[in-house]
Motif scaffolding. Structure first.
Motif, PDB file in Angstrom:
ATOM      1  N   HIS A 221      19.058  -3.444   0.488  1.00  0.00           N
ATOM      2  CA  HIS A 221      20.221  -3.664   1.159  1.00  0.00           C
ATOM      3  C   HIS A 221      20.365  -4.824   2.412  1.00  0.00           C
ATOM      4  O   HIS A 221      21.219  -5.537   2.311  1.00  0.00           O
ATOM      5  N   CYS A 222      19.220  -4.701   2.964  1.00  0.00           N
ATOM      6  CA  CYS A 222      18.823  -5.629   4.098  1.00  0.00           C
ATOM      7  C   CYS A 222      18.519  -7.134   3.539  1.00  0.00           C
ATOM      8  O   CYS A 222      18.032  -8.125   4.302  1.00  0.00           O
ATOM      9  N   ASP A 223      18.291  -7.216   2.325  1.00  0.00           N
ATOM     10  CA  ASP A 223      17.664  -8.323   1.576  1.00  0.00           C
ATOM     11  C   ASP A 223      16.357  -8.730   2.046  1.00  0.00           C
ATOM     12  O   ASP A 223      15.843  -9.933   2.413  1.00  0.00           O
ATOM     13  N   ALA A 224      15.458  -7.539   2.426  1.00  0.00           N
ATOM     14  CA  ALA A 224      14.169  -7.562   2.857  1.00  0.00           C
ATOM     15  C   ALA A 224      13.256  -7.350   2.079  1.00  0.00           C
ATOM     16  O   ALA A 224      13.605  -6.400   1.113  1.00  0.00           O
ATOM     17  N   ASN A 225      11.778  -7.588   2.030  1.00  0.00           N
ATOM     18  CA  ASN A 225      10.839  -7.081   1.279  1.00  0.00           C
ATOM     19  C   ASN A 225      10.350  -5.946   1.834  1.00  0.00           C
ATOM     20  O   ASN A 225      10.763  -5.555   3.160  1.00  0.00           O
ATOM     21  N   ILE A 226       9.246  -5.098   1.265  1.00  0.00           N
ATOM     22  CA  ILE A 226       8.988  -3.903   1.770  1.00  0.00           C
ATOM     23  C   ILE A 226       7.512  -3.684   1.512  1.00  0.00           C
ATOM     24  O   ILE A 226       7.050  -4.130   0.512  1.00  0.00           O
ATOM     25  N   LEU A 227       6.484  -3.282   2.455  1.00  0.00           N
ATOM     26  CA  LEU A 227       5.362  -3.021   2.356  1.00  0.00           C
ATOM     27  C   LEU A 227       5.006  -1.445   2.209  1.00  0.00           C
ATOM     28  O   LEU A 227       5.486  -0.806   3.319  1.00  0.00           O
ATOM     29  N   ILE A 228       4.616  -1.114   1.130  1.00  0.00           N
ATOM     30  CA  ILE A 228       4.392   0.347   0.885  1.00  0.00           C
ATOM     31  C   ILE A 228       3.242   0.513  -0.273  1.00  0.00           C
ATOM     32  O   ILE A 228       2.765  -0.239  -0.769  1.00  0.00           O
ATOM     33  N   GLN A 229       2.566   1.691   0.158  1.00  0.00           N
ATOM     34  CA  GLN A 229       1.266   2.031  -0.959  1.00  0.00           C
ATOM     35  C   GLN A 229       1.661   2.100  -2.265  1.00  0.00           C
ATOM     36  O   GLN A 229       2.783   2.659  -2.688  1.00  0.00           O
ATOM     37  N   ALA A 230       0.905   1.772  -3.189  1.00  0.00           N
ATOM     38  CA  ALA A 230       0.894   1.620  -4.458  1.00  0.00           C
ATOM     39  C   ALA A 230       1.036   3.126  -5.046  1.00  0.00           C
ATOM     40  O   ALA A 230       1.364   3.466  -6.263  1.00  0.00           O
ATOM     41  N   SER A 231       0.473   4.083  -4.512  1.00  0.00           N
ATOM     42  CA  SER A 231       0.314   5.672  -4.712  1.00  0.00           C
ATOM     43  C   SER A 231       1.693   6.218  -4.813  1.00  0.00           C
ATOM     44  O   SER A 231       2.071   7.561  -5.249  1.00  0.00           O
ATOM     45  N   GLU A 232       2.828   5.617  -3.997  1.00  0.00           N
ATOM     46  CA  GLU A 232       4.078   6.143  -3.768  1.00  0.00           C
ATOM     47  C   GLU A 232       4.723   5.948  -5.247  1.00  0.00           C
ATOM     48  O   GLU A 232       5.196   4.833  -5.629  1.00  0.00           O
ATOM     49  N   LYS A 233       5.106   7.101  -6.011  1.00  0.00           N
ATOM     50  CA  LYS A 233       5.580   6.937  -7.532  1.00  0.00           C
ATOM     51  C   LYS A 233       6.868   6.277  -7.529  1.00  0.00           C
ATOM     52  O   LYS A 233       7.290   5.435  -8.168  1.00  0.00           O
ATOM     53  N   GLU A 234       7.759   6.761  -6.480  1.00  0.00           N
ATOM     54  CA  GLU A 234       9.137   5.956  -6.372  1.00  0.00           C
ATOM     55  C   GLU A 234       9.241   4.723  -6.117  1.00  0.00           C
ATOM     56  O   GLU A 234       9.835   3.819  -6.827  1.00  0.00           O
ATOM     57  N   ALA A 235       8.146   4.223  -5.260  1.00  0.00           N
ATOM     58  CA  ALA A 235       8.288   2.638  -5.279  1.00  0.00           C
ATOM     59  C   ALA A 235       7.862   1.884  -6.437  1.00  0.00           C
ATOM     60  O   ALA A 235       8.516   0.868  -6.585  1.00  0.00           O
ATOM     61  N   ILE A 236       6.877   2.373  -7.148  1.00  0.00           N
ATOM     62  CA  ILE A 236       6.417   1.898  -8.296  1.00  0.00           C
ATOM     63  C   ILE A 236       7.735   1.863  -9.505  1.00  0.00           C
ATOM     64  O   ILE A 236       7.954   0.798 -10.044  1.00  0.00           O
ATOM     65  N   ARG A 237       8.325   2.943  -9.444  1.00  0.00           N
ATOM     66  CA  ARG A 237       9.585   3.156 -10.141  1.00  0.00           C
ATOM     67  C   ARG A 237      10.764   2.015 -10.220  1.00  0.00           C
ATOM     68  O   ARG A 237      10.995   1.471 -11.074  1.00  0.00           O
ATOM     69  N   TRP A 238      10.693   1.666  -8.768  1.00  0.00           N
ATOM     70  CA  TRP A 238      11.951   0.846  -8.569  1.00  0.00           C
ATOM     71  C   TRP A 238      11.535  -0.648  -8.339  1.00  0.00           C
ATOM     72  O   TRP A 238      12.328  -1.353  -8.783  1.00  0.00           O
ATOM     73  N   LEU A 239      10.370  -0.745  -7.924  1.00  0.00           N
ATOM     74  CA  LEU A 239       9.570  -2.025  -7.700  1.00  0.00           C
ATOM     75  C   LEU A 239       8.889  -2.673  -8.799  1.00  0.00           C
ATOM     76  O   LEU A 239       8.825  -3.947  -9.087  1.00  0.00           O
ATOM     77  N   GLY A 240       8.445  -1.796  -9.703  1.00  0.00           N
ATOM     78  CA  GLY A 240       7.613  -2.299 -10.732  1.00  0.00           C
ATOM     79  C   GLY A 240       5.933  -2.406  -9.957  1.00  0.00           C
ATOM     80  O   GLY A 240       5.756  -2.854  -9.077  1.00  0.00           O
ATOM     81  N   LYS A 241       5.223  -2.327 -10.910  1.00  0.00           N
ATOM     82  CA  LYS A 241       3.572  -2.316 -10.783  1.00  0.00           C
ATOM     83  C   LYS A 241       3.070  -3.859 -10.014  1.00  0.00           C
ATOM     84  O   LYS A 241       2.109  -4.156  -9.659  1.00  0.00           O
ATOM     85  N   ASP A 242       3.997  -4.540 -10.481  1.00  0.00           N
ATOM     86  CA  ASP A 242       3.608  -6.225 -10.208  1.00  0.00           C
ATOM     87  C   ASP A 242       4.346  -6.578  -8.897  1.00  0.00           C
ATOM     88  O   ASP A 242       4.304  -7.756  -8.677  1.00  0.00           O
ATOM     89  N   TYR A 243       5.045  -5.857  -8.223  1.00  0.00           N
ATOM     90  CA  TYR A 243       5.447  -6.062  -6.952  1.00  0.00           C
ATOM     91  C   TYR A 243       4.456  -6.518  -5.959  1.00  0.00           C
ATOM     92  O   TYR A 243       3.484  -5.915  -5.837  1.00  0.00           O
ATOM     93  N   PRO A 244       4.623  -7.876  -5.186  1.00  0.00           N
ATOM     94  CA  PRO A 244       3.666  -8.323  -4.592  1.00  0.00           C
ATOM     95  C   PRO A 244       3.263  -7.473  -3.159  1.00  0.00           C
ATOM     96  O   PRO A 244       2.075  -7.828  -2.694  1.00  0.00           O
ATOM     97  N   TYR A 245       4.075  -6.669  -2.743  1.00  0.00           N
ATOM     98  CA  TYR A 245       3.841  -6.056  -1.362  1.00  0.00           C
ATOM     99  C   TYR A 245       3.249  -4.563  -1.584  1.00  0.00           C
ATOM    100  O   TYR A 245       3.997  -3.716  -0.602  1.00  0.00           O
ATOM    101  N   LEU A 246       2.721  -4.187  -2.783  1.00  0.00           N
ATOM    102  CA  LEU A 246       2.142  -2.807  -2.492  1.00  0.00           C
ATOM    103  C   LEU A 246       0.723  -2.898  -2.145  1.00  0.00           C
ATOM    104  O   LEU A 246      -0.135  -3.698  -2.729  1.00  0.00           O
ATOM    105  N   LEU A 247       0.330  -1.822  -1.616  1.00  0.00           N
ATOM    106  CA  LEU A 247      -0.897  -1.957  -1.033  1.00  0.00           C
ATOM    107  C   LEU A 247      -1.720  -1.026  -1.740  1.00  0.00           C
ATOM    108  O   LEU A 247      -1.523   0.242  -2.020  1.00  0.00           O
TER     109      LEU A 247
END
Length: 251
Positions: A221-247
């Motif tokens: 909503h803030c038009d910002a990127n997010i840095l979060i760990q790839a082990s978070e299922k919901e992050a992967i669900r919404w961002l996709g596995k190829d999202y560049p800021y997954l730890l």
């Protein structure tokens, strides 16, 4: 306060839709967002009166959407009483765990994320109806002034400090803005436009194992990127596995 609680107990709601909170948790984030705000959204959608009320009232033949702390504070006896009075009970525990002795009173259990929905499908009795209502972004964000945005990378964390990973080195790179889950304070909203990357690395806490992707929705909503760990299922669900800021790997 005691007199008010006594007077509330004399009043009976009958045949209405109520989003129910525990008085002791009235200002908690989950009460405000999943109770007060969802009740307003529901009222707009259904076009009829929807109440945001406390556990102190009497309810008869009502639809009761029980917020997280209402479920925690109501005893098994209280829930039994609500069922005897022909109320339909909807449980919304957001990120909390459902206790086995209370689950049998739920007509519907709400999952605040797809991963929680799948977990409920595996673990809850087949007789329980489960519905998915993804967590929404706080509607108050729309009143923020977005006219000035950073041109360079600026990283911020918004949330309870206990829930994230902080080191002296990280403190030089990330601004940690505390957001309380138990008191209402809107000051942090006006900080949001200053950041182009939201830091959202999670500290593993077993108290609330089921996490919806609210931080991700807020960042979007803030038009910002997010840095979060790839082990978070919901992050992967919404961002996709190829999202560049997954730890990837160890936090």
């Amino acid at each position: 306060n005691m007199l008010l609680r006594f007077l509330k107990r004399l009043y009976t709601f009958s045949g209405s839709i109520n989003f129910v909170y525990s008085q002791s948790a009235r200002d908690y984030g989950s009460t405000v967002m999943r109770g007060e705000q969802l009740s307003k959204i529901t009222q707009r959608t259904l076009g009829k009166r929807v109440y945001f009320t406390s556990t102190d009232y009497q309810y008869k033949n009502c639809i009761l959407f029980l917020t997280k702390w209402a479920i925690y504070t109501l005893s098994v006896k209280d829930l039994q009483k609500l069922k005897i009075r022909q109320n339909k009970l909807i449980f919304d525990l957001v990120d909390g765990e459902l206790s086995a002795d209370k689950i049998k009173f739920a007509d519907i259990v709400v999952a605040a994320a797809e991963s929680i929905y799948q977990k409920y499908k595996r673990s809850l009795p087949k007789s329980v109806k489960i519905v998915l209502i993804d967590h929404h972004v706080d509607p108050r964000i729309r009143f923020v002034d977005w006219s000035i945005r950073p041109e360079k990378l600026k990283v911020g964390y918004f949330g309870e400090l206990i829930n994230t990973v902080i080191t002296p080195k990280l403190k030089k790179q990330v601004d940690f803005i505390p957001v309380s889950n138990i008191t209402q304070n809107d000051d942090w909203f006006k900080e949001l436009p200053k950041y182009s990357l939201h830091y959202a690395i999670r500290q593993k806490r077993d108290v609330y194992p089921n996490k919806p992707f609210l931080k991700g929705f807020t960042a979007a909503h803030c038009d910002a990127n997010i840095l979060i760990q790839a082990s978070e299922k919901e992050a992967i669900r919404w961002l996709g596995k190829d999202y560049p800021y997954l730890l990837k790997g160890k936090v």
